[in-house]
Design a protein around this motif. Sequence first.
Motif, PDB file in Angstrom:
ATOM      1  N   TRP A 162       0.839  -1.209   0.000  1.00 51.21           N
ATOM      2  CA  TRP A 162       0.000   0.000   0.000  1.00 51.21           C
ATOM      3  C   TRP A 162       0.870   1.255   0.000  1.00 51.21           C
ATOM      4  O   TRP A 162       0.697   2.151  -0.823  1.00 51.21           O
ATOM      5  CB  TRP A 162      -0.918  -0.030   1.227  1.00 51.21           C
ATOM      6  CG  TRP A 162      -1.737   1.208   1.374  1.00 51.21           C
ATOM      7  CD1 TRP A 162      -1.449   2.297   2.111  1.00 51.21           C
ATOM      8  CD2 TRP A 162      -2.985   1.480   0.741  1.00 51.21           C
ATOM      9  NE1 TRP A 162      -2.440   3.232   2.000  1.00 51.21           N
ATOM     10  CE2 TRP A 162      -3.397   2.752   1.155  1.00 51.21           C
ATOM     11  CE3 TRP A 162      -3.796   0.763  -0.133  1.00 51.21           C
ATOM     12  CZ2 TRP A 162      -4.580   3.328   0.717  1.00 51.21           C
ATOM     13  CZ3 TRP A 162      -4.977   1.347  -0.553  1.00 51.21           C
ATOM     14  CH2 TRP A 162      -5.355   2.618  -0.133  1.00 51.21           C
ATOM     15  N   TYR A 163       1.808   1.338   0.932  1.00 51.63           N
ATOM     16  CA  TYR A 163       2.670   2.515   1.011  1.00 51.63           C
ATOM     17  C   TYR A 163       3.642   2.585  -0.165  1.00 51.63           C
ATOM     18  O   TYR A 163       4.049   3.681  -0.575  1.00 51.63           O
ATOM     19  CB  TYR A 163       3.405   2.554   2.351  1.00 51.63           C
ATOM     20  CG  TYR A 163       2.493   3.010   3.469  1.00 51.63           C
ATOM     21  CD1 TYR A 163       2.068   4.323   3.540  1.00 51.63           C
ATOM     22  CD2 TYR A 163       2.048   2.121   4.429  1.00 51.63           C
ATOM     23  CE1 TYR A 163       1.221   4.745   4.553  1.00 51.63           C
ATOM     24  CE2 TYR A 163       1.194   2.526   5.445  1.00 51.63           C
ATOM     25  CZ  TYR A 163       0.787   3.848   5.503  1.00 51.63           C
ATOM     26  OH  TYR A 163      -0.053   4.258   6.493  1.00 51.63           O
ATOM     27  N   GLY A 164       4.007   1.439  -0.723  1.00 50.20           N
ATOM     28  CA  GLY A 164       4.838   1.439  -1.927  1.00 50.20           C
ATOM     29  C   GLY A 164       4.124   2.089  -3.099  1.00 50.20           C
ATOM     30  O   GLY A 164       4.714   2.893  -3.829  1.00 50.20           O
ATOM     31  N   PHE A 165       2.847   1.768  -3.286  1.00 46.30           N
ATOM     32  CA  PHE A 165       2.071   2.397  -4.350  1.00 46.30           C
ATOM     33  C   PHE A 165       1.891   3.890  -4.093  1.00 46.30           C
ATOM     34  O   PHE A 165       1.960   4.703  -5.027  1.00 46.30           O
ATOM     35  CB  PHE A 165       0.709   1.715  -4.517  1.00 46.30           C
ATOM     36  CG  PHE A 165       0.754   0.475  -5.355  1.00 46.30           C
ATOM     37  CD1 PHE A 165       1.125   0.525  -6.682  1.00 46.30           C
ATOM     38  CD2 PHE A 165       0.430  -0.758  -4.810  1.00 46.30           C
ATOM     39  CE1 PHE A 165       1.171  -0.617  -7.463  1.00 46.30           C
ATOM     40  CE2 PHE A 165       0.466  -1.901  -5.572  1.00 46.30           C
ATOM     41  CZ  PHE A 165       0.845  -1.840  -6.903  1.00 46.30           C
ATOM     42  N   LYS A 166       1.651   4.275  -2.855  1.00 50.40           N
ATOM     43  CA  LYS A 166       1.512   5.694  -2.537  1.00 50.40           C
ATOM     44  C   LYS A 166       2.814   6.435  -2.834  1.00 50.40           C
ATOM     45  O   LYS A 166       2.801   7.546  -3.381  1.00 50.40           O
ATOM     46  CB  LYS A 166       1.129   5.879  -1.067  1.00 50.40           C
ATOM     47  CG  LYS A 166      -0.335   5.558  -0.768  1.00 50.40           C
ATOM     48  CD  LYS A 166      -0.665   5.711   0.690  1.00 50.40           C
ATOM     49  CE  LYS A 166      -0.517   7.131   1.155  1.00 50.40           C
ATOM     50  NZ  LYS A 166      -0.994   7.334   2.543  1.00 50.40           N
ATOM     51  N   TYR A 167       3.940   5.836  -2.489  1.00 49.14           N
ATOM     52  CA  TYR A 167       5.238   6.454  -2.727  1.00 49.14           C
ATOM     53  C   TYR A 167       5.500   6.589  -4.233  1.00 49.14           C
ATOM     54  O   TYR A 167       5.968   7.622  -4.703  1.00 49.14           O
ATOM     55  CB  TYR A 167       6.333   5.617  -2.057  1.00 49.14           C
ATOM     56  CG  TYR A 167       7.716   6.204  -2.194  1.00 49.14           C
ATOM     57  CD1 TYR A 167       8.083   7.346  -1.502  1.00 49.14           C
ATOM     58  CD2 TYR A 167       8.648   5.593  -3.026  1.00 49.14           C
ATOM     59  CE1 TYR A 167       9.357   7.875  -1.631  1.00 49.14           C
ATOM     60  CE2 TYR A 167       9.921   6.118  -3.158  1.00 49.14           C
ATOM     61  CZ  TYR A 167      10.272   7.255  -2.461  1.00 49.14           C
ATOM     62  OH  TYR A 167      11.523   7.779  -2.600  1.00 49.14           O
ATOM     63  N   ALA A 168       5.173   5.554  -5.001  1.00 47.47           N
ATOM     64  CA  ALA A 168       5.358   5.593  -6.445  1.00 47.47           C
ATOM     65  C   ALA A 168       4.477   6.670  -7.082  1.00 47.47           C
ATOM     66  O   ALA A 168       4.911   7.375  -8.000  1.00 47.47           O
ATOM     67  CB  ALA A 168       5.055   4.226  -7.048  1.00 47.47           C
ATOM     68  N   ALA A 169       3.250   6.815  -6.610  1.00 53.02           N
ATOM     69  CA  ALA A 169       2.359   7.845  -7.134  1.00 53.02           C
ATOM     70  C   ALA A 169       2.896   9.239  -6.810  1.00 53.02           C
ATOM     71  O   ALA A 169       2.823  10.157  -7.640  1.00 53.02           O
ATOM     72  CB  ALA A 169       0.954   7.675  -6.562  1.00 53.02           C
TER      73      ALA A 169
END
Length: 88
Positions: free
Chosen positions: A20-27
């Motif tokens: 979840w936080y990986g996707f937020k960071y990538a966005a």
Amino acid sequence: MLGMSLGKLLVLIALILAVWYGFKYAARIEAVRQALRAEARRRRGGGAARVQQSARPVEDLLKCRQCGAFVAASGAANCGKPGCPWNA
């Protein structure tokens, strides 16, 4: 009980949070990249437009013999001192 222990459940929750936080960071990284690209485009395109907008025709300047001020040849006006060459 489906083979789920407390340890496995905690690892599963940790993995879900990491994704979840990986996707937020990538966005967030992508948003910053887009902002930088837009800024670069604005500077490249906007800079040329800004130069064209501020470009004014060049006028010759004449020096007043009385006061020494330089005035535009097309819009020369009286400087207010006696002997001004541009008496209006």
